[in-house]
Design an enzyme around this catalytic site. Structure first.
Site, PDB file in Angstrom:
ATOM      1  N   HIS A  44       0.856  -1.194   0.000  1.00  0.00           N
ATOM      2  CA  HIS A  44       0.000   0.000   0.000  1.00  0.00           C
ATOM      3  C   HIS A  44       0.889   1.241   0.000  1.00  0.00           C
ATOM      4  O   HIS A  44       1.887   1.299   0.710  1.00  0.00           O
ATOM      5  CB  HIS A  44      -0.891  -0.017   1.244  1.00  0.00           C
ATOM      6  CG  HIS A  44      -2.069   0.897   1.177  1.00  0.00           C
ATOM      7  ND1 HIS A  44      -1.955   2.266   1.179  1.00  0.00           N
ATOM      8  CD2 HIS A  44      -3.401   0.639   1.094  1.00  0.00           C
ATOM      9  CE1 HIS A  44      -3.160   2.809   1.118  1.00  0.00           C
ATOM     10  NE2 HIS A  44      -4.058   1.840   1.063  1.00  0.00           N
ATOM     11  N   ARG A  64      -7.292  10.204   0.041  1.00  0.00           N
ATOM     12  CA  ARG A  64      -7.039  10.610  -1.349  1.00  0.00           C
ATOM     13  C   ARG A  64      -8.339  10.667  -2.135  1.00  0.00           C
ATOM     14  O   ARG A  64      -8.482  11.464  -3.055  1.00  0.00           O
ATOM     15  CB  ARG A  64      -6.057   9.638  -1.997  1.00  0.00           C
ATOM     16  CG  ARG A  64      -4.623   9.825  -1.512  1.00  0.00           C
ATOM     17  CD  ARG A  64      -3.684   8.785  -2.086  1.00  0.00           C
ATOM     18  NE  ARG A  64      -3.821   7.490  -1.425  1.00  0.00           N
ATOM     19  CZ  ARG A  64      -3.843   6.322  -2.054  1.00  0.00           C
ATOM     20  NH1 ARG A  64      -3.755   6.277  -3.375  1.00  0.00           N
ATOM     21  NH2 ARG A  64      -3.946   5.204  -1.378  1.00  0.00           N
TER      22      ARG A  64
END
Length: 577
Positions: A246, A269
């Site tokens: 990740h 995000r």
């Protein structure tokens, strides 16, 4: 109906257990930790669902076919279409089931990286993984008290072996209180992945040695136990080299080299956060697939890389920001000048970065290929900022299963009596899992495994009655009402206990002296807890607040009943005014 053994108390195991109970089976759930929940409680972005009631209310034009195509693209065509169809086709029903059966708030929907539609559901407060998992966990524990003949939960029970009779799995051996016990019945494995497998026979080191030294977001229980014991019993492992790194692990400025890191939710995000390198510039489409963003971070190489949220983005996901700030993992800045100072850059650099981005927002032509935007940025704003590093997060590889969650052997045939769901099951996500599909995979395949195990149990007991022999015959005897001699003697979980507080009172000065790993005192809502680091969030989650008042942080994460329910004996007294 007789017992089904569920191994693992995370969301996949809990979903399987609830489904089994709905189908009339009895459940023995074995979890090797002292608490249930696993990594599921840490999931911070939400659960995917296509065609849900929430999406319909928000006029989001999503469906299972669109979700299928997004998942297939993310998987790099390496996942099996039949498993993707199960995952995506049953996704809407999974979210609706959680809302209807457990009364959960999943009213907010976000678009994460790799998704062409907003479909990642969460509520208005707390981490969605924790909310979803705790709702199922508490319901099951209540049933273990009210109907102990149907539900047994055994914690700190480490399953070490699958018991077989011929080609059939008929139970498990497990270690409990220093003894080896046996529980009989079909088995559902829900043991999680191996992204924290740093053991002597590490699957991580065997299949992805280049990742072995990376930090991880996983609890230390994620050591591939289910994979290993099933493969010893003849199961086939697939895609074992497919390990997801990740891009956004949170770097603690006080412990930058810590092996275990908290995850910065992809939702940060999704609401508009930008990734900026140490020159203050963007270098990637923030909403691309996880492996792509990670690759660009390594390719760019200009660390520290920071995730920056402006005022509107921070407001949209305010709870996450407060949580990370409280842990010392994120900072809030009141102006662009303060942000530029943090970067060590001239204000003109960040102003240009923002203006270049705004040009992309206006023209929809982004140099990094971004297609979805959340509005323009201004320099005169507030900001939340955290440093990022790639982290081991999820293992797409696992035991091969079919559409009904039967575990497949090395000859390509189902192993009778053995099922798998959640991260231990491979072939679902291919080379790269989409954000929001971890919780979804747990619920969807947990329910599938529960359905299949219940159907298998019914068929097996019917056949055993006819044959009147072997272990399955003994199980069939339970159904017909004879002595349950073959069932586990495992105790039911204790969910309601009395506090051991004795009316003592302590000053904050006294509390502050107890902050070592062997002696941890924490204040929560005016009570003093002697809380050793046996905690679902890991040791670090407790040590951050050792010797301190953790009330605000605790109330952000937990319902007030958590302490009297799960840690009553930790309460040693009150805090003196």
């Amino acid at each position: 109906m007789a017992n089904v053994i569920v191994v693992g108390g995370g969301l996949a195991g809990l979903s399987a257990a609830h489904t089994l109970l709905e189908r009339g089976a009895n459940v023995i759930l074995l979890d090797k930790q002292g608490f249930m929940g696993g990594n599921s409680t840490k999931a911070t972005s939400g659960i995917n669902g296509a065609g849900t009631q929430t999406q319909q209310e928000l006029n989001i034009p999503d469906n299972a076919k669109i979700f299928f195509e997004d998942t297939k693209k993310s998987a790099r065509d390496l996942a099996r279409d039949d498993l993707i169809q199960v995952l995506t086709g049953r996704s809407g029903d999974a979210v609706n089931w959680l809302q209807a059966k457990f009364g959960l708030d999943l009213s907010k929907v976000a678009r994460l990286g790799g998704h062409s539609q907003p479909r990642t559901h969460r509520g208005g407060a707390q981490f969605p993984g924790m909310v979803i998992t705790y709702a199922q966990m508490e319901r099951l524990e209540d049933l273990a008290v009210s109907t102990p003949d149907r539900v047994k939960i055994v914690k700190k029970a480490r399953v070490t072996k699958l018991v077989k009779e011929g080609d059939q799995v008929v139970g498990v051996e497990y270690e409990f209180n220093g003894k080896t016990e046996t529980a009989y019945g079909p088995v559902v494995l829900a043991t999680g992945g191996y992204a924290a497998d740093f053991t002597a026979d590490s699957l991580l080191k065997k299949h992805r040695p280049e990742y072995y030294d990376l930090p991880t977001t996983n609890g230390d229980h994620c050591t591939g136990d289910g994979h290993k014991m099933a493969m010893v019993a003849g199961a086939k492992g697939i895609d074992m080299e497919k390990v997801q790194v990740h891009p956004t692990g949170l770097v603690d400025p006080n412990e930058p080299d810590a092996k275990v890191k908290f995850l910065a939710a992809e939702a940060l995000r999704g609401v508009g956060g930008l990734l900026l390198d140490n020159t203050g510039k963007r270098f990637v489409d923030e909403l691309q697939h996880r492996d792509y963003v990670t690759g660009k971070m390594w390719e760019n190489g200009k660390f520290p890389i920071r995730l920056v949220l402006n005022g509107p983005a921070s407001k949209e996901i305010e709870w996450h920001c407060k949580h990370y700030v409280g842990r010392g993992l994120m900072k809030r800045f009141e102006s662009g000048d303060a942000l530029a100072k943090e970067f060590g850059l001239s204000p003109s650099v960040l102003k240009k970065t923002f203006e270049d981005y705004n040009q992309s927002v206006r023209t929809k032509k982004d140099p990094f290929g971004k297609k979805f935007f959340s509005g323009e940025w201004t320099y005169d704003d507030t900001f939340h900022v955290a440093m990022m590093t790639p982290v081991l997060h999820y293992t797409m590889g696992g035991l091969e299963i079919d559409q009904a969650s039967h575990v497949i052997d090395t000859n390509g045939k189902p192993i009778s009596g053995l099922f798998a769901c959640g991260e231990v099951a491979g072939g679902v996500h291919g080379a790269n899992r989409l954000g929001g599909s971890s919780l979804l995979g747990c619920v969807v395949f947990g329910r599938v495994a529960g359905d299949s195990a219940a159907a298998y149990l019914l068929q097996a007991t019917s056949a055993a009655v006819a044959k009147a022999g072997g272990r399955l015959g003994a199980i069939a005897g339970q159904v017909s009402g004879s002595s349950p001699s073959s069932s586990s003697s495992a105790p039911t979980t204790e969910t309601k206990q009395e506090s051991n507080a004795s009316g003592k009172a302590f000053t904050m000065a006294e509390v502050s002296k107890h902050k070592s790993k062997q002696d941890v005192w924490v204040v929560v809502n005016g009570e003093v807890l002697d809380f050793l680091p046996d905690h679902p969030g890991g040791e670090k989650a407790i040590m951050l607040y050792a010797g301190r008042d953790a009330t605000e942080e605790f109330n952000m994460l937990h319902d007030p009943k958590v302490i009297p329910r799960y840690a009553p004996n930790a309460v040693i007294g009150k805090l003196k005014n």
